[in-house]
Structures are given as C-alpha cells and as structure tokens.
Design a protein around this motif. Sequence first.
Motif, PDB file in Angstrom:
ATOM      1  N   LEU A  14       0.793  -1.277   0.168  1.00 44.67           N
ATOM      2  CA  LEU A  14      -0.123   0.196  -0.131  1.00 44.67           C
ATOM      3  C   LEU A  14       0.514   1.145   0.074  1.00 44.67           C
ATOM      4  O   LEU A  14       0.350   2.524   0.137  1.00 44.67           O
ATOM      5  CB  LEU A  14      -0.944  -0.301   1.164  1.00 44.67           C
ATOM      6  N   ASN A  15       2.377   0.988   0.018  1.00 40.99           N
ATOM      7  CA  ASN A  15       2.870   2.480   0.583  1.00 40.99           C
ATOM      8  C   ASN A  15       3.910   2.777  -1.164  1.00 40.99           C
ATOM      9  O   ASN A  15       4.838   1.565  -1.321  1.00 40.99           O
ATOM     10  CB  ASN A  15       4.042   2.116   1.279  1.00 40.99           C
ATOM     11  N   PRO A  16       3.679   4.019  -1.749  1.00 40.17           N
ATOM     12  CA  PRO A  16       4.360   3.896  -2.602  1.00 40.17           C
ATOM     13  C   PRO A  16       5.823   4.304  -2.710  1.00 40.17           C
ATOM     14  O   PRO A  16       6.544   3.921  -3.886  1.00 40.17           O
ATOM     15  CB  PRO A  16       3.837   5.374  -3.585  1.00 40.17           C
ATOM     16  N   LYS A  17       6.120   4.723  -1.055  1.00 39.07           N
ATOM     17  CA  LYS A  17       8.185   5.012  -1.281  1.00 39.07           C
ATOM     18  C   LYS A  17       8.430   3.557  -1.215  1.00 39.07           C
ATOM     19  O   LYS A  17       9.615   3.634  -1.266  1.00 39.07           O
ATOM     20  CB  LYS A  17       7.711   5.417  -0.097  1.00 39.07           C
ATOM     21  N   ARG A  18       7.579   2.349  -0.780  1.00 35.53           N
ATOM     22  CA  ARG A  18       8.339   0.788  -0.839  1.00 35.53           C
ATOM     23  C   ARG A  18       8.006  -0.121  -1.362  1.00 35.53           C
ATOM     24  O   ARG A  18       8.710  -0.800  -1.374  1.00 35.53           O
ATOM     25  CB  ARG A  18       8.656   0.950   0.952  1.00 35.53           C
ATOM     26  N   ASP A  19       7.015   0.202  -1.712  1.00 32.61           N
ATOM     27  CA  ASP A  19       6.267  -1.200  -2.393  1.00 32.61           C
ATOM     28  C   ASP A  19       6.631  -0.428  -3.724  1.00 32.61           C
ATOM     29  O   ASP A  19       6.170   0.069  -3.773  1.00 32.61           O
ATOM     30  CB  ASP A  19       4.470  -1.371  -1.680  1.00 32.61           C
ATOM     31  N   ALA A  20       5.605  -1.924  -4.525  1.00 36.67           N
ATOM     32  CA  ALA A  20       6.213  -1.908  -5.878  1.00 36.67           C
ATOM     33  C   ALA A  20       5.171  -2.333  -6.791  1.00 36.67           C
ATOM     34  O   ALA A  20       4.045  -2.616  -6.643  1.00 36.67           O
ATOM     35  CB  ALA A  20       7.083  -2.935  -7.189  1.00 36.67           C
ATOM     36  N   VAL A  21       4.889  -1.614  -7.955  1.00 36.90           N
ATOM     37  CA  VAL A  21       3.201  -2.228  -9.322  1.00 36.90           C
ATOM     38  C   VAL A  21       4.520  -3.883  -9.942  1.00 36.90           C
ATOM     39  O   VAL A  21       5.015  -4.021  -9.766  1.00 36.90           O
ATOM     40  CB  VAL A  21       3.629  -1.256 -10.095  1.00 36.90           C
ATOM     41  N   LEU A  22       3.057  -4.871  -9.855  1.00 34.92           N
ATOM     42  CA  LEU A  22       3.111  -5.696  -9.998  1.00 34.92           C
ATOM     43  C   LEU A  22       1.769  -5.779 -11.505  1.00 34.92           C
ATOM     44  O   LEU A  22       2.607  -6.353 -12.644  1.00 34.92           O
ATOM     45  CB  LEU A  22       2.117  -6.211  -9.615  1.00 34.92           C
ATOM     46  N   GLU A  23       1.105  -5.008 -11.774  1.00 36.58           N
ATOM     47  CA  GLU A  23      -0.148  -5.507 -12.884  1.00 36.58           C
ATOM     48  C   GLU A  23      -0.767  -3.501 -13.623  1.00 36.58           C
ATOM     49  O   GLU A  23      -0.835  -3.172 -12.347  1.00 36.58           O
ATOM     50  CB  GLU A  23      -0.616  -6.445 -13.075  1.00 36.58           C
ATOM     51  N   LEU A 180      -3.253  15.123  -6.599  1.00 34.59           N
ATOM     52  CA  LEU A 180      -1.827  16.108  -6.394  1.00 34.59           C
ATOM     53  C   LEU A 180      -1.722  15.122  -5.400  1.00 34.59           C
ATOM     54  O   LEU A 180      -2.131  14.904  -4.754  1.00 34.59           O
ATOM     55  CB  LEU A 180      -2.215  16.984  -5.671  1.00 34.59           C
ATOM     56  N   TYR A 181      -0.180  14.807  -5.554  1.00 35.77           N
ATOM     57  CA  TYR A 181       1.115  13.664  -4.716  1.00 35.77           C
ATOM     58  C   TYR A 181       1.741  14.007  -5.275  1.00 35.77           C
ATOM     59  O   TYR A 181       2.829  13.963  -6.994  1.00 35.77           O
ATOM     60  CB  TYR A 181       0.477  12.727  -5.443  1.00 35.77           C
ATOM     61  N   LYS A 182       2.708  14.569  -4.579  1.00 31.65           N
ATOM     62  CA  LYS A 182       4.160  15.430  -4.322  1.00 31.65           C
ATOM     63  C   LYS A 182       5.324  14.235  -4.139  1.00 31.65           C
ATOM     64  O   LYS A 182       6.008  14.690  -2.631  1.00 31.65           O
ATOM     65  CB  LYS A 182       4.362  16.610  -3.811  1.00 31.65           C
ATOM     66  N   PRO A 183       5.842  13.124  -3.824  1.00 34.48           N
ATOM     67  CA  PRO A 183       6.864  12.416  -3.550  1.00 34.48           C
ATOM     68  C   PRO A 183       8.061  13.126  -3.889  1.00 34.48           C
ATOM     69  O   PRO A 183       8.606  13.434  -4.841  1.00 34.48           O
ATOM     70  CB  PRO A 183       6.539  11.233  -4.770  1.00 34.48           C
ATOM     71  N   LYS A 184       8.960  12.394  -3.113  1.00 38.32           N
ATOM     72  CA  LYS A 184      10.220  13.243  -3.405  1.00 38.32           C
ATOM     73  C   LYS A 184      11.354  11.801  -4.404  1.00 38.32           C
ATOM     74  O   LYS A 184      10.715  10.865  -4.751  1.00 38.32           O
ATOM     75  CB  LYS A 184      11.130  12.783  -1.945  1.00 38.32           C
ATOM     76  N   ARG A 185      12.054  12.443  -4.849  1.00 36.35           N
ATOM     77  CA  ARG A 185      13.385  11.541  -5.894  1.00 36.35           C
ATOM     78  C   ARG A 185      13.645  10.358  -5.010  1.00 36.35           C
ATOM     79  O   ARG A 185      14.416  11.174  -4.498  1.00 36.35           O
ATOM     80  CB  ARG A 185      13.230  12.024  -7.187  1.00 36.35           C
ATOM     81  N   GLN A 186      13.545   9.024  -5.357  1.00 35.30           N
ATOM     82  CA  GLN A 186      14.280   8.031  -4.423  1.00 35.30           C
ATOM     83  C   GLN A 186      16.016   7.547  -5.566  1.00 35.30           C
ATOM     84  O   GLN A 186      15.439   6.943  -6.714  1.00 35.30           O
ATOM     85  CB  GLN A 186      12.824   6.792  -4.237  1.00 35.30           C
ATOM     86  N   THR A 187      16.685   7.627  -5.149  1.00 32.92           N
ATOM     87  CA  THR A 187      18.315   7.054  -5.914  1.00 32.92           C
ATOM     88  C   THR A 187      18.308   5.820  -4.879  1.00 32.92           C
ATOM     89  O   THR A 187      18.309   5.542  -3.938  1.00 32.92           O
ATOM     90  CB  THR A 187      18.922   7.982  -5.679  1.00 32.92           C
ATOM     91  N   PRO A 188      19.110   5.161  -6.198  1.00 34.76           N
ATOM     92  CA  PRO A 188      19.139   3.409  -5.189  1.00 34.76           C
ATOM     93  C   PRO A 188      21.009   4.254  -4.747  1.00 34.76           C
ATOM     94  O   PRO A 188      21.605   5.000  -4.603  1.00 34.76           O
ATOM     95  CB  PRO A 188      20.338   2.807  -6.257  1.00 34.76           C
ATOM     96  N   ALA A 189      20.853   3.430  -3.429  1.00 33.16           N
ATOM     97  CA  ALA A 189      21.961   3.965  -2.437  1.00 33.16           C
ATOM     98  C   ALA A 189      23.052   3.967  -3.238  1.00 33.16           C
ATOM     99  O   ALA A 189      23.694   2.221  -3.972  1.00 33.16           O
ATOM    100  CB  ALA A 189      21.911   2.888  -1.137  1.00 33.16           C
ATOM    101  N   THR A 190      24.247   4.206  -2.882  1.00 36.90           N
ATOM    102  CA  THR A 190      26.072   3.727  -3.240  1.00 36.90           C
ATOM    103  C   THR A 190      26.416   3.595  -2.066  1.00 36.90           C
ATOM    104  O   THR A 190      26.671   3.734  -1.034  1.00 36.90           O
ATOM    105  CB  THR A 190      25.814   5.577  -3.718  1.00 36.90           C
ATOM    106  N   PHE A 191      27.628   2.754  -2.720  1.00 36.43           N
ATOM    107  CA  PHE A 191      28.445   2.578  -1.075  1.00 36.43           C
ATOM    108  C   PHE A 191      29.867   3.064  -1.695  1.00 36.43           C
ATOM    109  O   PHE A 191      30.140   3.027  -3.237  1.00 36.43           O
ATOM    110  CB  PHE A 191      28.294   1.105  -1.553  1.00 36.43           C
TER     111      PHE A 191
END
Length: 191
Positions: A14-23, A180-191
């Motif tokens: 249910l969370n667009p920040k941590r869950d993914a689209v399947l279909e 109206l939905y204002k998410p922040k860009r998620q970037t992959p973690a870097t090591f």
Amino acid sequence: MRDYIVIDLEMTGLNPKRDAVLEVGAVKIRGKKRVEELNFFVNPGCAIRQEVTALTGITEGMVQSGITAQEAIRRVAEFTEGEILVGHNVIFDYSFLKQLAVNERIGFERKAVDTLKLARRFLQEPQKKTLDSLCEYFGIRRARKHRAFEDALATQELYELLEQQYFDADEAAFEPKPLLYKPKRQTPATF
C-alpha cells in the motif's frame, strides 16, 4: 465524458515509497467505446508476499518475465499523455505511477474522475464503497477480482452507470480534477 482512460494497478503493498507495481491495466475510451488497451505485468524485483498472491492471484512466476518499472512508467505516461483518467480511488494508483515518474524524471501530471468519490457522493447503499461492493451492488461481472485489466473494465462500467444516473443532477461532480501527489525522487543507495 466521452473520451478518457480507465486505469487500475495491482501492487505488492500500500505504500508507493516502498512497495512496487505488479500489474497495469488501462482502457482507452473514445465516444463511449473501447479503442485501445494496455495490460502487462511488471517485475517488482522483490518477493511477492503470500497475502498479495492470495488477493490477486499474481505469483512470482507470472511477473518474472514482466517489464521493468522504468519501462512501465514510460508506457503508461505515453498511453495517458493528454488524457483524462478514470479510476476507483484513482489517487492511490496515481501515487505509485507518480513515484515511478519522479524517479525516472518523467513529467506525469494528470486530471481524473474518481468513481469512489462519485459513489460516496451519490450512493447511500452499499455501505462499503469498495470496487468489489459496488460491482456486487450493480451486478457488474468480472472474470477475476483484483486484477488490473478486469478491474479497469469494471471501473469503466461503474463510471458509465454513475454518469448515466447522476450526471444531470450534478455535472460538477463529474468534472476532472488535477491529481495531487508530490513524492520525492528515490535514488539507489551507493557504496
């Protein structure tokens, strides 16, 4: 409204920040007729919880050959460009699409009509206004519940029933509104 796109998604949670689209399921309507469809699986790149498979029937095997989330948002953005969206609790699906769009730096501003808001405004029955409850109430048949394309088709039928019964009484309720939905860009973690 004669021209629009009905859209529905299935997700891992249910969370667009941590869950993914399947279909993704979408149907382009022109003059009240279905003219084009979009229907595909998205590989979430993660395991699908048992509860999600129990609800949707979508298994890991089904999504393994699905497209990437990046390709999914590109297809959806192109398919819906300049279009009015119709969906049931459409802001929920839009939040996932908007998060993907922001991550990919793709513009994705859309207007929509929400069948959930229409049902809440005009219907006293059924008490619950889920797509399942409204399909049962109106006798809308679906081959499979909680599958994106079938739910999009059911939402189209629901929208047309609500429009037919209530448009003359309150045209403004059927006016498309900006999502109206204002998410922040998620970037992959870097090591």
